[in-house]
Each structure stands twice: as C-alpha cells, then as structure tokens.
Design a protein around this motif. Structure first.
Motif, mmCIF file in Angstrom:
data_model
loop_
_atom_site.group_PDB
_atom_site.id
_atom_site.type_symbol
_atom_site.label_atom_id
_atom_site.label_comp_id
_atom_site.label_asym_id
_atom_site.label_seq_id
_atom_site.Cartn_x
_atom_site.Cartn_y
_atom_site.Cartn_z
ATOM 1 N N VAL A 41 0.676 -1.246 -0.041
ATOM 2 C CA VAL A 41 0.063 -0.064 0.102
ATOM 3 C C VAL A 41 0.851 1.151 -0.043
ATOM 4 O O VAL A 41 1.709 1.317 0.431
ATOM 5 C CB VAL A 41 -0.917 -0.088 1.148
ATOM 6 N N VAL A 42 0.411 2.302 -0.771
ATOM 7 C CA VAL A 42 1.065 3.572 -0.881
ATOM 8 C C VAL A 42 0.245 4.668 -0.508
ATOM 9 O O VAL A 42 -1.091 4.636 -1.177
ATOM 10 C CB VAL A 42 1.869 3.647 -2.315
ATOM 11 N N TRP A 43 0.359 5.776 0.072
ATOM 12 C CA TRP A 43 -0.327 6.994 0.303
ATOM 13 C C TRP A 43 0.442 8.164 0.125
ATOM 14 O O TRP A 43 1.915 8.057 0.493
ATOM 15 C CB TRP A 43 -0.873 7.044 1.745
ATOM 16 N N ALA A 44 -0.097 9.226 -0.399
ATOM 17 C CA ALA A 44 0.367 10.505 -0.795
ATOM 18 C C ALA A 44 -0.446 11.498 -0.245
ATOM 19 O O ALA A 44 -1.248 11.726 -0.679
ATOM 20 C CB ALA A 44 1.051 10.757 -2.291
ATOM 21 N N TYR A 45 -0.105 12.167 0.763
ATOM 22 C CA TYR A 45 -0.603 13.419 1.407
ATOM 23 C C TYR A 45 -0.027 14.806 1.367
ATOM 24 O O TYR A 45 1.203 14.939 0.930
ATOM 25 C CB TYR A 45 -0.883 13.221 2.833
ATOM 26 N N GLU A 46 -1.048 15.830 1.145
ATOM 27 C CA GLU A 46 -0.379 17.211 0.978
ATOM 28 C C GLU A 46 0.081 17.660 2.378
ATOM 29 O O GLU A 46 0.038 16.923 3.347
ATOM 30 C CB GLU A 46 -1.665 18.090 0.575
ATOM 31 N N ILE A 47 0.616 18.711 2.420
ATOM 32 C CA ILE A 47 1.395 19.296 3.899
ATOM 33 C C ILE A 47 0.265 19.365 4.858
ATOM 34 O O ILE A 47 0.384 19.239 5.915
ATOM 35 C CB ILE A 47 2.158 20.666 3.495
ATOM 36 N N ASP A 48 -1.026 19.708 4.300
ATOM 37 C CA ASP A 48 -2.302 19.692 5.193
ATOM 38 C C ASP A 48 -2.910 18.432 5.753
ATOM 39 O O ASP A 48 -3.927 18.620 6.430
ATOM 40 C CB ASP A 48 -3.085 20.895 4.841
ATOM 41 N N GLY A 49 -2.424 17.371 5.386
ATOM 42 C CA GLY A 49 -2.942 16.392 5.700
ATOM 43 C C GLY A 49 -4.017 15.528 4.489
ATOM 44 O O GLY A 49 -4.875 14.778 5.161
ATOM 45 N N ALA A 87 -2.110 -3.040 -3.258
ATOM 46 C CA ALA A 87 -2.101 -3.994 -4.252
ATOM 47 C C ALA A 87 -2.948 -5.234 -3.802
ATOM 48 O O ALA A 87 -3.113 -5.391 -2.417
ATOM 49 C CB ALA A 87 -0.689 -4.529 -4.275
ATOM 50 N N SER A 88 -3.461 -5.782 -4.656
ATOM 51 C CA SER A 88 -4.217 -7.126 -4.589
ATOM 52 C C SER A 88 -4.020 -8.134 -5.360
ATOM 53 O O SER A 88 -3.212 -7.973 -6.486
ATOM 54 C CB SER A 88 -5.854 -6.867 -4.379
ATOM 55 N N GLU A 89 -4.393 -9.461 -5.230
ATOM 56 C CA GLU A 89 -4.280 -10.362 -6.208
ATOM 57 C C GLU A 89 -4.767 -10.236 -7.688
ATOM 58 O O GLU A 89 -4.212 -10.529 -8.525
ATOM 59 C CB GLU A 89 -5.029 -11.571 -5.713
ATOM 60 N N GLU A 90 -6.021 -9.318 -7.554
ATOM 61 C CA GLU A 90 -6.655 -9.321 -8.845
ATOM 62 C C GLU A 90 -6.284 -7.981 -9.622
ATOM 63 O O GLU A 90 -5.743 -7.834 -10.705
ATOM 64 C CB GLU A 90 -8.100 -9.074 -8.767
#
Length: 722
Positions: free
Chosen positions: A108-116, A124-127
């Motif tokens: 899993v990946v997350w990208a956040y702005e500076i204010d959250g 990611a999953s199998e499908e």
C-alpha cells in the motif's frame, strides 16, 4: 621446650586431617563443577540465542530494505513535489507509483498534502490495484515526521492485520538533507501476513508468530528450555507514537544443544569419580613416602647434625634436596651477610647521586629568568626561585634561617591569593587540568602564567608547578606599536584623501586638459594607488580601534536581506568584469531580522563577497541565509581555487593570507587584514565568522552568524473580576 600449635600433633594425625581435607576438596570440586557446568550451559544458550537473533534481525532488515528504498527514492523528486501540489494528474501516479508496488514488494502507498489531505492512495491485491481503505496515521501527527529527521519507521494495526510502514517528508531534488519545509508526506506499507511469518521462521529454521496483543508480550520473555532445547525471543513492534502494539515471537528447537548438554553432564560425573579414586591413591602414597623421611629431617634438626639426613642426600627427590639444603645453610648465611654489605654500599652511593641531582635541579631552577613555583598536594608553597621573588618585589631570599624562609613562603602564599591563582591551583590538583593565563595585571605589571599538575609514574598528583613570565615590557612595546600605527594612519589618510579627490576631479571635470595617453595612464595609476593606500590605512585604523576597544558598535534591529541585496548590487559590476555570476538565494530563509550594527555588518558581508570574487576565476559566488540556534547564518559560497587544508589555520590572523607558501604574500590581493577585522567585528556584535568548508579547485564557503531578533511574547492580560 615443648612444641605448640600445629607442630604438637603426630604425622599420622596430620594424614587423617589431610584425608579429611581431600574429602572437602572433592565436595568443593563438585560445587565448582556444577557452577562451571551451569555457566557453560548459559554460555551455549546465549551463543545460540544471539546467533538466531542476528539471523532473524538480518531477515527483518532485508524485508524492510525495499520499503525504505521506496520511501527514500520517491521523496527527493521534483515530479513528486509537483504531483502532490496538483500540477500532475492521477495518470502520473498510475505510471510512476503503481509499478513500485511490485518492484519494491509493497502492499500500500499513500501521498498526502502538507495539510494532511490525501492526494493519492493505492493498494495491491491479487486481482488489481485499488484504493486503500486504511490510513497510515492520524493526519494531525504528520508533523512529527519532519521533526524525526524527515523519515519515520513504525508499525500500525488494522482490521486487515499489522502493517510495517516507512513515512517520509517530500522535498525537491536538491534538498537531499531535508532542511526545507516539507511539500507533503509519502507513506509506503507492507502487510506482515502469513507469507512474511513463514519466511521469517524459515530464516531461523524455526517458527515465527505475530502477537498483536500488547498484554501478552510481557509473558513471552527470552527463554531456553534445557529439557526440550527450545529457544525463544521477541521483537517488539512500535506504532507512530512509539507505543508497543505487538511483537514478532520467534522460536527454535536446538536439539543438538540439548544432546550436547546431556553428554557433557555424563562426562562431568565420570571425571568426578576418577578424581575421587586418584585422591585415595595419593593419600596412601603420601603416608608411605612422606612420613618416614620427615622423621629423619626432624631428627637432624633436633640434633643440629647432618648425620640423620646423610642417607637422604643420596636420594634425588625433594627430601634429598632438603638434606643438601641443610648442609648448605651455613654457607648461605655467610653469603647473605656479604650481599648485605654490598647493598648498603650501593644505597650510600645512590643517596649521594640523588643529592647531586637534586642540587643540579635546584641550581637550574634558581638560574631561570622565569618565575618558578611548586606547591605540594595541599596547595601550599613547597619550592620557588629568586626570579619569582623579584617579580613579586619580595626582599626575602631563597636561603637563610628557617624563620626567614617561612616568612618568604607566607609572602608567596598571599601573593598567590592576590593573583587569584588559588582556585586554579586547587582545580589543577583535583582534576590534573593545566591552566594558562596569557595576561594578568598585578601591582602595575603584566604576567603570563602557566600551571600544570605534577604526576609521577604512579599516576597520583603530588603537586602543581607554575611558571610565571614578566611580559610588561612586551605589552608596552605592543601598545606603542599600535599607537604608532594609529597616529601614522590618521596622518596619512588626510593627504591621501586629497590626492584621490584631486585626481578624481581632474579625470571627471578636466579630461580635455589631459590629452596625452601616457599622462592619462599615469593619472589613473595615481588615483588607483591612492584608493589602495586609503583602503590599507582604513584597515590599519580598524585594527587599532578593535584591539584598543575604541570601535563603537550601534546595535539595532534590521533586515539582513536588505543589506545583502545592497552589497550584491554594488559588486555586480566587479562580477561582470570577471565574467562571473553573483546571486543571492532568498528562498532558503524566512526570518531575516538580526540584532547588530548595520554598517559593520555591511562591511563584513562586503569583505566576504569581495574576497570570494577576488579568488574566483570561473563560475561565480552565491549567497544564502539559514537559521540555527537563535542565530542567522549568512553563507557565501564560491567556485574558486579553494584553500589548502594545511593553510586553513592561517585564516583570521593579522597580515596572513592562506596561500601555498608561508614566506611569500600576494600583495596584489590585499593586506591580509580583511578577515581578521571581520572576525573581530563579528565577535563584538555577539556573532562569529568561520570557514565552513573548502576544497582545492572546487571552492570555499564562509559563514557569518549574527543574533536573530525573536519577536517578544504578547503581553498577558490578567482578567479578574472584582
């Protein structure tokens, strides 16, 4: 006279006692064997445990490396900054972030702005790749990532299981030290699932479990079961706020260790039985081969005759040696007397030699021009020389009656208190710390004092030695020299200013009267030389004012950025004349108000930038401003020739240039006073100037640090009702 103590008993009684002692020794041996055996078991367990811990930790590290790389590589990227800012679309994330899930073995990946605010998330999953349904942490706590050097490693527990997460602040590519304000936050995570636990257990040839209940961790301590050979240990998992949320519990069955311990126990028992039998045989032999010879020796000593032990001298064992030793005892007595006389003679000779050495040392100390004083370990005066008495204007002598010498010691003790050296001497005696006082005024004279502890080979401090030099005449000469420079500089500046002004007026207002090119060149040389001489005179005056403490500093609060911009503007023509760039990067700071003297600050910055341009042939000069420890630091970096490492210690000294030779100076580059004056002025304003780094053929960076003006806290209003 009858025997007393242990000698009144028979040999048979002693043998019985010896057998009892042997039994006690065996009992003690059993105890020692048990202790040693237990320690060996513990050492084997510790060795096996540590080896499995190392293997397990190595597996955990290798499993975490892809996550760490994924977090690091993507957070020093200008495109990532633009993506979080919204300048790039979702397609950019699908093309650049989604492939990293497989490449870096990430779930899993997350990208956040500076204010959250979440900008992009992918799981990611199998499908297929889908949007994650969990959060890596509370957005209100994201700011802690930057305070943790911009990267944080932790674990979080969700309904899907426990995730290992690396979080990092996002910065431009050039900010690889994470010093600027973060542009956003980037999280990558991996689920600690069954595959992970199977691989972890396989790495130690055992089993790994995930304990997600913190309450159960306390009972799972590191342990070893001797009967089953089971080795177990845990690795705690910390969340975003460093709270324990679970642990990895690893177990391993060391069957070989268990079997080895059983074999070792059997061998120990066999060894004990063998030693017990040998002890009995030894006791029987002692009774047969010791008792009878001892009776013969006893008879020889009682009769004071060698005849009872005559038969023993034929033996080649210990009793034969005893018999021969009795025969030789008389001769040895005479030999010892002779050796005693030789030793006494050597003692007399050594004593005379030590007296001679002491007299020579005392004569050397008394002939010193410098004052010499030695104290004992209590800080009292123990030794001194005539030069010290002369410096302190004492009429006592180093020799004389005991009463006169005691009076001199008391006078010196009072002088030490007057010189305020008592506390320094006590500290030197307590800690062995040497002290040095370059200048000390005392009764109209100036002394230079150095003190050190007296520490012989044993390491114990037994006193303190002090050397005192009278530098009054030298200080008078230095002051006279400074006054001469000051007076001469003032007298030179007036005619030089007149020469410069007249030459300037001729070149500006009367160019038609000077048509001859040679004359114009000579007039230009006169003007340039007067400018250079006025600069040298001004440097001399500044040095004199600084060293005499006469320079006045007007402290005020002002914007350092404005001063830097003015200096950069004034020196742009110099930079362009050498085809160099000169720029001021204002994006590296936001607080620029300092407390200092504006004009002196401008003079220092002008000198730093001017030096950078002077010694740079290609490239240019860049100025930056940073903040650290309540100080504003101005950095001046150039791409010039750099300063050799062995020459850098010459910087900030009078009339010194960090050139490749100590014996030659480049007179075209200045007097060597610029950095010395700048250093003195910076220190008088509560700041400092330093060489940050320099490398030959690559350039140098100098820094000027000044106190930062911090805004005053708002007044507190006490609201009380009456």
């Amino acid at each position: 006279m009858g025997a007393s103590g242990p000698f009144r008993h028979s040999v048979r009684f002693k043998l019985m006692l010896l057998m009892l002692v042997g039994v006690l020794i065996l009992v003690a041996y059993f105890a020692v064997v048990a202790i040693v055996h237990g320690r060996q078991q513990q050492d084997l367990y510790n060795s096996r445990l540590e080896s499995r811990k190392v293997i397990f930790d190595s597996f955990v590290k290798q499993a975490s490396d892809p996550l760490e790389t994924f977090a690091y590589d993507y957070t020093f990227w200008d495109d990532m900054v633009d993506f979080i800012a919204g300048d790039l679309g979702v397609e950019w994330g699908q093309e650049n972030i989604d492939p990293g899930l497989n490449t870096f073995k990430t779930d899993v990946v997350w990208a956040y702005e500076i204010d959250g605010e979440l900008v992009y998330g992918v799981a990611a999953s199998e499908e297929e790749v889908q949007t994650p349904t969990i959060q890596p942490a509370d957005p209100q706590d994201f700011g802690k990532i930057f305070t943790s050097n911009g990267v944080k490693h932790y674990f979080t527990k969700t309904e899907e299981g426990v995730f290992e997460i690396y979080a990092a602040t996002v910065h431009p590519t050039v900010d690889d030290q994470r010093q600027t304000t973060p542009r956003g936050y980037y999280f990558v995570g991996k689920l600690l699932g069954d595959d992970y636990l199977k691989a972890a257990g396989k790495s130690i040839e055992g089993k790994a479990e995930l304990i997600d209940d913190p309450g159960k961790i306390a009972g799972l301590e590191t342990s070893f079961n001797e009967r089953t050979g089971k080795v177990a240990f845990t690795r705690e998992l910390k969340d975003f706020n460093d709270q324990t949320i679970g642990a990895l519990y690893a177990t391993y069955t060391a069957a070989d260790l268990r079997d080895a311990l059983i074999v070792q126990d059997r061998l120990t028992l066999l060894g004990v039985a063998t030693i017990f039998g040998l002890t009995l045989i030894l006791l029987f032999a002692i009774g047969r081969w010791v008792v009878y010879p001892l009776r013969s020796v006893q008879a020889a000593l009682s009769s004071r005759s060698d005849q009872p032990v005559g038969w023993l001298k034929k033996h080649r064992d210990e009793f034969g040696n005893v018999a021969r030793l009795i025969e030789l005892s008389h001769w040895q007595h005479h030999e010892l007397e002779h050796q005693k006389e030789i030793v006494e003679q050597k003692v007399v000779e050594r004593t005379a030699q030590l007296k001679h050495e002491h007299a020579r040392l005392e004569s050397s100390i008394n002939s010193l021009n410098a004052g010499f004083l030695m104290t004992n370990k209590d800080g009292r005066v123990a030794m001194y020389n005539p030069a010290l008495l002369g410096m302190l204007e004492s009429d006592h002598q180093t020799n004389g009656t005991p009463h006169q010498q005691q009076a001199t010691v008391e006078t010196l003790q009072k002088a030490l208190e007057g010189l305020r050296l008592t506390s320094l001497i006590n500290d030197c005696l307590a800690n062995g710390k040497a002290f040095n006082i370059p200048e000390l005024n005392y009764q109209g004279r100036v002394f230079s004092i150095y003190g050190a502890a007296i520490r012989p080979a044993s390491g114990e401090i037994i006193g303190c030695v002090i050397l005192m030099s009278d530098i009054t005449e030298r200080k008078i000469m230095e002051r006279s020299k400074d006054e001469f420079f000051s007076i001469a500089s003032h007298e030179l500046r007036t005619p030089l200013t007149s020469i410069r002004g007249n030459s300037t007026m001729i070149m500006e207002y009367f160019p038609d009267l000077v048509k001859d090119e040679t004359l114009k060149e000579m007039l230009g040389d006169i003007h340039d030389s007067s400018e250079r001489l006025i600069g040298i005179v001004n440097d001399f005056l500044d040095v004199s004012s600084l060293e005499q403490g006469k320079m006045v500093f007007k402290t005020e609060s002002f914007d350092i950025s404005e001063v830097i911009e003015n200096v950069v503007y004034d020196l742009q023509s110099v930079a362009k004349g050498k085809n160099l760039y000169l720029k001021y990067d204002k994006s590296t700071h936001n607080l620029t108000a300092v407390s200092a003297d504006r004009n002196r600050t401008r003079q220092i910055i002008y000198n730093l930038i001017g030096n950078a341009l002077k010694y740079t042939e290609q490239g240019g000069v860049e100025v930056k401003v940073t903040q650290a420890d309540k100080l504003v630091k101005i950095l001046v970096s150039d791409s010039g020739r750099g300063i050799p490492l062995d020459m850098q210690n010459l910087l900030f000294h009078k009339f010194q240039q960090a050139s490749k030779s100590l014996l030659t100076r480049d007179t075209t580059k200045g007097t060597g006073l610029g950095l010395y004056i700048s250093k003195k002025m910076a220190e008088n304003m509560g700041g400092k100037i330093a060489l940050e780094h320099s490398e030959e053929a690559k350039g140098s960076t100098f820094s000027l640090s000044l106190p930062l003006v911090t805004p005053a806290p708002p007044p507190q209003i006490d609201l009380k009702t009456t």
